[in-house]
Design a protein around this motif. Structure first.
Motif, mmCIF file in Angstrom:
data_model
loop_
_atom_site.group_PDB
_atom_site.id
_atom_site.type_symbol
_atom_site.label_atom_id
_atom_site.label_comp_id
_atom_site.label_asym_id
_atom_site.label_seq_id
_atom_site.Cartn_x
_atom_site.Cartn_y
_atom_site.Cartn_z
ATOM 1 N N LEU A 147 0.906 -1.219 -0.377
ATOM 2 C CA LEU A 147 -0.079 -0.225 -0.145
ATOM 3 C C LEU A 147 0.709 1.413 0.330
ATOM 4 C CD1 LEU A 147 -2.963 -0.944 2.605
ATOM 5 C CD2 LEU A 147 -3.195 -0.935 0.286
ATOM 6 N N PRO A 148 0.506 2.418 -0.781
ATOM 7 C CA PRO A 148 1.208 3.356 -0.952
ATOM 8 C C PRO A 148 1.568 4.204 0.858
ATOM 9 C CG PRO A 148 -0.821 4.013 -1.386
ATOM 10 C CD PRO A 148 -1.070 2.478 -1.125
ATOM 11 N N ALA A 149 2.684 4.656 0.961
ATOM 12 C CA ALA A 149 3.023 5.488 1.973
ATOM 13 C C ALA A 149 2.855 6.646 2.279
ATOM 14 C CB ALA A 149 4.492 5.405 1.824
ATOM 15 N N PRO A 150 1.957 6.622 3.433
ATOM 16 C CA PRO A 150 0.875 8.306 2.991
ATOM 17 C C PRO A 150 1.922 9.825 4.088
ATOM 18 C CG PRO A 150 0.719 6.619 5.151
ATOM 19 C CD PRO A 150 1.961 6.006 4.749
ATOM 20 N N ILE A 151 1.356 11.043 3.304
ATOM 21 C CA ILE A 151 1.955 11.390 4.470
ATOM 22 C C ILE A 151 1.071 13.337 4.040
ATOM 23 C CG2 ILE A 151 3.601 13.329 3.558
ATOM 24 C CD1 ILE A 151 4.817 11.781 1.564
ATOM 25 N N LEU A 152 0.759 12.856 5.854
ATOM 26 C CA LEU A 152 -0.019 14.360 5.540
ATOM 27 C C LEU A 152 0.309 15.589 6.041
ATOM 28 C CD1 LEU A 152 -3.575 14.793 5.829
ATOM 29 C CD2 LEU A 152 -3.113 13.918 8.638
ATOM 30 N N VAL A 153 -0.177 16.280 5.197
ATOM 31 C CA VAL A 153 0.363 17.849 4.819
ATOM 32 C C VAL A 153 -0.736 18.642 5.978
ATOM 33 C CG1 VAL A 153 1.548 19.682 4.115
ATOM 34 C CG2 VAL A 153 1.892 17.455 3.349
ATOM 35 N N ALA A 350 -2.284 4.384 -6.263
ATOM 36 C CA ALA A 350 -0.442 4.325 -6.338
ATOM 37 C C ALA A 350 0.290 3.298 -6.350
ATOM 38 C CB ALA A 350 -0.059 5.890 -5.773
ATOM 39 N N GLY A 351 1.087 3.315 -6.781
ATOM 40 C CA GLY A 351 1.978 1.998 -6.518
ATOM 41 C C GLY A 351 0.982 0.858 -6.810
ATOM 42 N N GLY A 357 4.562 3.078 -3.833
ATOM 43 C CA GLY A 357 3.211 4.075 -4.011
ATOM 44 C C GLY A 357 4.154 5.122 -2.883
ATOM 45 N N THR A 358 3.266 6.308 -3.452
ATOM 46 C CA THR A 358 3.851 7.414 -2.213
ATOM 47 C C THR A 358 1.823 8.557 -2.065
ATOM 48 O OG1 THR A 358 6.017 7.735 -2.429
ATOM 49 C CG2 THR A 358 4.271 9.440 -0.916
#
Length: 494
Positions: A147-153, A350-351, A357-358
């Protein structure tokens, strides 16, 4: 394959026309006698496909909700993909939900119905937990990828760091450049089309609204027009404010048209394709754009929810979601569920190939449970909390809902009829909760004044009993100048 080998037919439902080309192409690689049915074809083309299905010349039909009425000689299986999608609900007469109707239809025929979704609806999850549905879980992605790596901004911090009202975070821009340099692809979602969704006067504060709706006009720069996305009314952007006659009109907010332009400016050399209702207006427009992107015609696909589901592009390693929390403020008990589904679905683009994926998610309310659970891949946590809230406040799947809508050109007559009908609704309530009648959230739409009432019953059966009691009481008296609509299991409550 088993059903077709037995001499019977299969119906494969999809929520949107945009998803049919890719799936139809894959199905045709496996089966020979395949037809596609949806409203994007001409009447002649649809009639020919209809004739072939009725004649038994087709084994498998791929189509949108109306394909449910295809004249199969011997149907053997119904598949409803992305069963959670709101697009399965038809808002005009005849009102029906294709997923629910497919279940009833399959039950009448004695054949299986398969509901597919990575983010099932609360109703389907509840039915599964109650033992009404058999659960089949897919534990792995098709090619075994992670699963895609998450980044919460947090966009509050981003605006502070950039010392301006930022619309695109630095993290997303950096990763877009990396994707371009690596020869990979990205998808960026913003669920709002046009250049800017608001045009306001900086002198008097007036916001330009549609003369036929209580809706703000959206500015489309390429067409040099302002448009209403509800009724279709459009015209040139006024040079001066219609209220104070000052030349101080300004645009505010971000749409996909502006986002695509801004990404090209901020990431040198980035090529972008835009997919929204404006760019796919021509016949088969969505198919052409998705095919072009799949063939590598662009580094980045920018679009509305059209890009969020069902698409499979192996080279996509980055997904960006702009204004991910915008839908949480809508006056709808399904707002959190839809936000969770949208974020989880588009992140899943993604991915999907061999490359990891990201997903970069931009939001101001980064603590919202729907966002947190979607980004952190914790569906059970979200579902458990959401179902508990639904049960506490009496909403589906723990209740049956009916929406009564009154609309007409005369505001006074609409109010008069809605109030009179409301008395009847309260008289036959018998344990049901009657909310309203009162003006709808969008009280003026397409030159019609609108009132509504929402009935909350203890179950779907109780909701049907409520309607039966109205009939027994003599029904609701019709008025020539006021139209009334009854929507069972409504998906629109504004």
């Amino acid at each position: 394959a088993q059903v077709i080998a037995a001499g019977r037919q299969v119906l494969f439902l999809l929520p949107e026309i945009a998803l049919t080309p890719q799936l139809a192409a894959r199905v045709r690689n496996r089966f020979e006698r395949v037809a596609v049915l949806h409203s994007g074809f001409t009447d002649g083309e649809r009639a020919e496909q209809w004739r072939r299905v009725a004649a038994g010349e087709i084994d498998l039909v791929v189509g949108t909700r109306s394909a449910l009425f295809a004249p199969f000689p011997a149907p053997g299986l119904i598949i409803v993909d992305e069963e959670h999608e709101q697009s399965y609900k038809q808002e005009s007469v005849p009102r029906y939900h294709a997923r629910d109707l497919a279940i009833v239809y399959a039950g009448q025929l004695g054949i299986p119905v398969l509901l597919g979704s990575a983010t099932p609806s609360m109703e389907s999850i509840h039915n599964a937990r109650q033992g009404r549905y058999q659960v089949l879980s897919l534990k792995n992605r098709p090619l075994g990828g992670k699963l895609p790596a998450p980044i919460l901004v947090d966009m509050r911090e981003e605006c502070h760091a950039q010392r301006r009202s930022a619309t695109i975070c630095r993290e997303l821009l950096t990763r877009l450049k990396q994707v371009k340099d690596a020869g990979e692809q990205a998808i960026v979602l913003l669920n709002r089309r046009g250049w800017s969704p608001v045009i306001s006067c900086q002198s008097c504060g007036t916001t330009l609204t549609c003369k036929y709706c209580d809706i703000s006009l959206t500015y489309h720069r390429a067409a040099a027009k302002v448009k209403c996305h509800y009724c279709g009314n459009e015209g040139p952007l006024p040079r001066v404010c219609p209220s104070c006659s000052q030349a101080t009109l300004s645009t505010f907010g971000l749409g996909t048209e502006q986002l695509a332009t801004q990404l090209v400016a901020d990431v040198p050399g980035l090529t972008v394709l835009r997919v929204d209702a404006d760019t796919v207006a021509e016949r088969q427009g969505h198919a052409k754009l998705f095919q072009a992107f799949g063939n590598g015609a662009a580094d980045c696909l920018v679009g509305t929810q059209m890009v969020a589901k069902g698409l499979d592009f192996p080279r996509v390693t980055l997904v960006g979601i702009v204004a991910a929390d915008r839908g949480l403020s809508l006056p709808d008990f399904r707002a959190a569920e839809r936000t969770f589904q949208l974020v989880a679905q588009v992140a899943g683009r993604a991915g999907r190939g061999e490359r990891p994926g990201t997903v970069v998610v931009q939001a101001f309310d980064t603590e919202a449970p729907a966002l947190r659970c979607a980004v952190d891949h914790r569906p059970k946590t979200f579902v458990d909390a959401e179902l508990a809230l639904r049960q506490q406040y009496g909403y589906p799947p723990y209740a049956g809902l009916i929406r009564f809508m009154w609309h007409g050109e005369s505001a006074a007559k609409v109010q008069l009829v809605a109030t009179a009908h409301g008395q009847v609704l309260n008289e036959v309530a018998q344990g049901c909760v009657v909310l309203g009648p009162n003006p709808a959230a969008v009280a003026f739409l397409k030159n019609q004044h609108r009132w509504h009432a929402l009935i909350k019953a203890g179950s779907r059966g109780a909701a049907q009993a409520f309607l039966d009691r109205i009939d027994a009481a003599g029904g609701l008296k019709r008025h020539a100048a006021v139209h009334m609509a009854v929507d069972v299991d409504p998906y629109q409550t504004s």
